[in-house]
Write a protein that holds these residues in place. Sequence first.
Motif, PDB file in Angstrom:
ATOM      1  N   CYS A  37      -1.701  -3.679 -16.845  1.00 26.03           N
ATOM      2  CA  CYS A  37      -0.867  -3.708 -15.628  1.00 26.03           C
ATOM      3  C   CYS A  37      -0.993  -5.084 -14.984  1.00 26.03           C
ATOM      4  O   CYS A  37      -2.074  -5.668 -14.975  1.00 26.03           O
ATOM      5  CB  CYS A  37      -1.343  -2.637 -14.656  1.00 26.03           C
ATOM      6  SG  CYS A  37      -0.458  -2.678 -13.084  1.00 26.03           S
ATOM      7  N   ASN A  78       7.992  -4.156 -10.332  1.00 27.02           N
ATOM      8  CA  ASN A  78       7.757  -3.700 -11.716  1.00 27.02           C
ATOM      9  C   ASN A  78       8.940  -2.884 -12.232  1.00 27.02           C
ATOM     10  O   ASN A  78       8.827  -2.150 -13.198  1.00 27.02           O
ATOM     11  CB  ASN A  78       6.448  -2.906 -11.809  1.00 27.02           C
ATOM     12  CG  ASN A  78       6.458  -1.679 -10.901  1.00 27.02           C
ATOM     13  OD1 ASN A  78       7.507  -1.301 -10.372  1.00 27.02           O
ATOM     14  ND2 ASN A  78       5.316  -1.056 -10.739  1.00 27.02           N
ATOM     15  N   CYS A 111       4.857  -3.165 -15.758  1.00 27.80           N
ATOM     16  CA  CYS A 111       4.250  -1.836 -15.740  1.00 27.80           C
ATOM     17  C   CYS A 111       4.352  -1.325 -17.183  1.00 27.80           C
ATOM     18  O   CYS A 111       5.326  -0.673 -17.544  1.00 27.80           O
ATOM     19  CB  CYS A 111       5.024  -0.927 -14.787  1.00 27.80           C
ATOM     20  SG  CYS A 111       4.638   0.820 -14.971  1.00 27.80           S
ATOM     21  N   PRO A 112       3.352  -1.674 -18.012  1.00 29.28           N
ATOM     22  CA  PRO A 112       3.479  -1.282 -19.418  1.00 29.28           C
ATOM     23  C   PRO A 112       3.410   0.228 -19.620  1.00 29.28           C
ATOM     24  O   PRO A 112       4.069   0.761 -20.513  1.00 29.28           O
ATOM     25  CB  PRO A 112       2.293  -1.985 -20.093  1.00 29.28           C
ATOM     26  CG  PRO A 112       1.397  -2.478 -19.016  1.00 29.28           C
ATOM     27  CD  PRO A 112       2.168  -2.513 -17.741  1.00 29.28           C
ATOM     28  N   THR A 113       2.634   0.903 -18.762  1.00 28.99           N
ATOM     29  CA  THR A 113       2.353   2.319 -19.015  1.00 28.99           C
ATOM     30  C   THR A 113       3.581   3.202 -18.917  1.00 28.99           C
ATOM     31  O   THR A 113       3.813   4.057 -19.766  1.00 28.99           O
ATOM     32  CB  THR A 113       1.278   2.820 -18.042  1.00 28.99           C
ATOM     33  OG1 THR A 113       0.162   1.958 -18.137  1.00 28.99           O
ATOM     34  CG2 THR A 113       0.871   4.249 -18.347  1.00 28.99           C
ATOM     35  N   VAL A 114       4.374   3.021 -17.886  1.00 27.99           N
ATOM     36  CA  VAL A 114       5.545   3.886 -17.795  1.00 27.99           C
ATOM     37  C   VAL A 114       6.851   3.166 -18.116  1.00 27.99           C
ATOM     38  O   VAL A 114       7.558   3.542 -19.046  1.00 27.99           O
ATOM     39  CB  VAL A 114       5.610   4.704 -16.473  1.00 27.99           C
ATOM     40  CG1 VAL A 114       4.709   5.905 -16.551  1.00 27.99           C
ATOM     41  CG2 VAL A 114       5.291   3.887 -15.254  1.00 27.99           C
ATOM     42  N   GLY A 144       6.082   3.147 -10.167  1.00 28.59           N
ATOM     43  CA  GLY A 144       4.942   3.342 -11.055  1.00 28.59           C
ATOM     44  C   GLY A 144       4.114   4.558 -10.684  1.00 28.59           C
ATOM     45  O   GLY A 144       3.858   5.449 -11.499  1.00 28.59           O
ATOM     46  N   ASN A 158      -0.690  -5.753 -11.803  1.00 26.74           N
ATOM     47  CA  ASN A 158      -1.017  -5.714 -10.373  1.00 26.74           C
ATOM     48  C   ASN A 158      -2.309  -6.439  -9.998  1.00 26.74           C
ATOM     49  O   ASN A 158      -2.386  -7.083  -8.953  1.00 26.74           O
ATOM     50  CB  ASN A 158      -1.091  -4.265  -9.895  1.00 26.74           C
ATOM     51  CG  ASN A 158       0.281  -3.608  -9.863  1.00 26.74           C
ATOM     52  OD1 ASN A 158       1.283  -4.261 -10.135  1.00 26.74           O
ATOM     53  ND2 ASN A 158       0.330  -2.323  -9.547  1.00 26.74           N
ATOM     54  N   TRP A 167      -5.776   0.571 -11.672  1.00 22.76           N
ATOM     55  CA  TRP A 167      -4.656   0.078 -12.477  1.00 22.76           C
ATOM     56  C   TRP A 167      -4.875   0.307 -13.970  1.00 22.76           C
ATOM     57  O   TRP A 167      -5.986   0.194 -14.479  1.00 22.76           O
ATOM     58  CB  TRP A 167      -4.448  -1.415 -12.205  1.00 22.76           C
ATOM     59  CG  TRP A 167      -3.992  -1.694 -10.803  1.00 22.76           C
ATOM     60  CD1 TRP A 167      -2.959  -1.104 -10.151  1.00 22.76           C
ATOM     61  CD2 TRP A 167      -4.581  -2.625  -9.877  1.00 22.76           C
ATOM     62  NE1 TRP A 167      -2.846  -1.612  -8.863  1.00 22.76           N
ATOM     63  CE2 TRP A 167      -3.831  -2.554  -8.674  1.00 22.76           C
ATOM     64  CE3 TRP A 167      -5.638  -3.527  -9.937  1.00 22.76           C
ATOM     65  CZ2 TRP A 167      -4.119  -3.336  -7.558  1.00 22.76           C
ATOM     66  CZ3 TRP A 167      -5.919  -4.305  -8.831  1.00 22.76           C
ATOM     67  CH2 TRP A 167      -5.165  -4.200  -7.660  1.00 22.76           C
ATOM     68  N   CYS A 168      -3.790   0.581 -14.676  1.00 19.43           N
ATOM     69  CA  CYS A 168      -3.847   0.795 -16.125  1.00 19.43           C
ATOM     70  C   CYS A 168      -4.200  -0.525 -16.823  1.00 19.43           C
ATOM     71  O   CYS A 168      -3.884  -1.594 -16.307  1.00 19.43           O
ATOM     72  CB  CYS A 168      -2.479   1.220 -16.657  1.00 19.43           C
ATOM     73  SG  CYS A 168      -1.758   2.625 -15.840  1.00 19.43           S
ATOM     74  N   CYS A 174       1.466   1.981  -6.637  1.00 20.52           N
ATOM     75  CA  CYS A 174       0.455   1.306  -7.474  1.00 20.52           C
ATOM     76  C   CYS A 174       0.201  -0.106  -6.966  1.00 20.52           C
ATOM     77  O   CYS A 174      -0.888  -0.643  -7.109  1.00 20.52           O
ATOM     78  CB  CYS A 174       0.938   1.189  -8.913  1.00 20.52           C
ATOM     79  SG  CYS A 174       0.982   2.741  -9.795  1.00 20.52           S
TER      80      CYS A 174
HETATM   81  S1  SF4 Z   1       1.651   3.033 -13.764  1.00 26.97           S
HETATM   82 FE1  SF4 Z   1       2.440   0.972 -14.117  1.00 26.97          FE
HETATM   83  S2  SF4 Z   1       2.320  -0.046 -12.119  1.00 26.97           S
HETATM   84 FE2  SF4 Z   1       1.011   1.768 -12.018  1.00 26.97          FE
HETATM   85  S3  SF4 Z   1      -1.029   1.022 -12.575  1.00 26.97           S
HETATM   86 FE3  SF4 Z   1      -0.088   1.786 -14.443  1.00 26.97          FE
HETATM   87  S4  SF4 Z   1       0.886   0.003 -15.354  1.00 26.97           S
HETATM   88 FE4  SF4 Z   1       0.433  -0.512 -13.241  1.00 26.97          FE
END
Ligand code: SF4
Lengths: 281, 383
Positions: free
Chosen positions: A28, A129, A208-211, A133, A30, A24-25, A59
């Motif tokens: 995140c 999310n 889901c902060p990354t995307v 993801g 999760n 996981w980022c 994810c």
């Molecule tokens: S892409 Fe989004 S949901 Fe997937 S691990 Fe990264 S932050 Fe979490």
Amino acid sequence: MSKNASSSLLVDKYFYTHQFPTMWCPGCGNGTVAMATVRGIDRLGLDIDKVIHVAGIGCSSVAHWYTTFTALQSAHGRALPSATGIKLANPELTVVVTMGDGDCIAIGGNHLIHACRRNIDLTAVVYNNFNYGMTGGQVGPTTPLESLTSTTLYGNIEPPVDICKVAEAAGATYVARGAIYYIKELIDLIEKGVRHKGFSLIEVMTPCPTVFGKRNALGSAAHMWKAQKEFTIPVKKARDLTPDQLKGKWPRGVLVDKDLPEFTEEYAKLMARAQKGRAGK
Amino acid sequence: MEHKGKVTLMQGNEACAEGAIAAGVRFFAGYPITPSNEIANVMARRLPQVGGKFIQMEDEIGSLAAAIGAALTGAKAMDATSGPGFSLKMENLGLACMIEVPLVLINVQRVGPSIGMATSPAQADVMQSRYGSHGDYATIVLSPSSVQEMFDLTVRAVDLSERFRVPAILLADQVIGHMRQNVRLPAYEDVKTAYRREPDVPPEQFHPYRGDAKGVPPMAKFGTPYHWYANSSAHNEDSFQATSDFVVSKALIERLTNKIEKNRQEIVEVRGEFLDDADIVVLAYGCTAIAARGAVLRAREGGIKAGYLRPLVLWPFPEAEVKAVSGKAKAIIVPEMNMGQYVHPVREAACGGKAEVFSLGRPGEVFSSSEILQKIMEVKSVV
Ligand code: SF4
Ligand SMILES: Cc1ncc(C[n+]2csc(CCOP(=O)(O)OP(=O)(O)O)c2C)c(N)n1
């Protein structure tokens, strides 16, 4: 373990630490949902040999890479029917299913409806999310209108679905919504869900902060976590609000909790009838 | 059990279901589709009587998924379908191969493609049954030619699936599924089938994906002290992710394929007649084998040195058996109710021998022995 066992004790008991770090980022949600799930299960004092974890693909569906429960990673969207086979074949087992929102209600939507309808004693923890993801942030069935995703570059024009309302309408007998910012409440909701006899669904709001966050300029991970205070409200408070006041807010807490015949118990009765009929002939 | 070692008139699909009960199948998940329905109907009645579980799922994807789940808990599990449903099975068929779950999948073939003809027979899923899911894997595919074999080969499918920890497919067809014939039913307590090898070491020494000498790993039931992870992603011997490790994934894929292909002598089963001096051999399977044998008998009556070879197991392919024939005969004819599918591996295996391989592949009505005899005459005039 005790109601609030220390995290390190829980980690030793339930996690393969040699598989860390997780995929996981940073930021995140999760991992928090996974930990809440483990805590909820731990509180019940079950024989952990008899707890089975079934996951789809995404994810959200990777907690079982790290946990010590016996697990099945099925295909994308197929966790519920495999869990149904496990539970029906051996009703002694406690079966906990984790899915992402896309896994649960897009590709697995048909299975969700029928698992709810059967009221089979499974507990589904759905990580919402608001996008896909794992595949890089595409639109999903829960993506809010106008949101930007890698496949809605001009804004999402499809109205999102409310997973909890679908579960309720389809016949789930325990439906709850939690958010990772309210971790204690989330653990309680999951614990109740696993304890409940019948089909339980706990939808968990998880950022889901990354995307999704980045594309929609939702701020830092910390900001996204805190924002759950704004867009979720306790169920009880929600009841006093008009539909207009409720717009953009997700009620949190137990939404449905009823006691109705459970599928594997009804099957046991059916078997007894079939065997009696036979002996009587 | 009521059918103790007696001869009974039965329908093919009923015999299949009874074979499953006799072989210890105690879980069935299905979704209605013609011409396989009678199998589910019988299982819905019989399983609760013998303490087993029956469930009709929401679709064919769900039903194979449910059978996989049940098999993981230790049950012998089965699912039955046809044409359009068989296509939907492909996702979970590959999954069952990957996570190595023993189960039996019945396909009572009907005419395709797509919805095709629900009540008419075909043999056009032969390649799909071997190669239909994505990626490299191997399954075991059996082909019954009589109602008796619907019973016997279902039992054998259960046995093989358990021995090799693999899904076994009974590739029947509408004719055999709906035909009625006398069947000799054994006493069910005398029907012996294997049960997957379970771990005989303490849980901490258990490697869920380490094959034995044959490449087959031991399998622990879900719900025991043996915690393990049935992993649909590429995985190592301890079932942990190996999604970016080509060495590990190569070893896994080779083992999944070789545990079937390299043990084919234990799996393959053929019946041959008049092969010693045959010039022209008809190789046929399923319902077509009935007409093929008739044609060979008639050819013999007419003084033609015809022979007959029938694979009861289509996959793994009976390579040695076909090579032996092609080393002696002048021609091999492959009649089949498709546009020519099984003829291809036959041609490949025969290559290097003496025999030329002729296809008699066509969709449509069931073959008559006259049609196959005519082909024998035609081939005789050119070889
Ligand atoms: S892409 Fe989004 S949901 Fe997937 S691990 Fe990264 S932050 Fe979490
Ligand atoms: C049949 C199939 N289609 C597509 C994919 C690719 N895929 C992997 S995860 C995923 C969606 C993930 O979204 P979601 O279920 O919401 O979980 P998240 O990753 O957001 O937690 C998709 C489409 C797949 N693995 N299998």
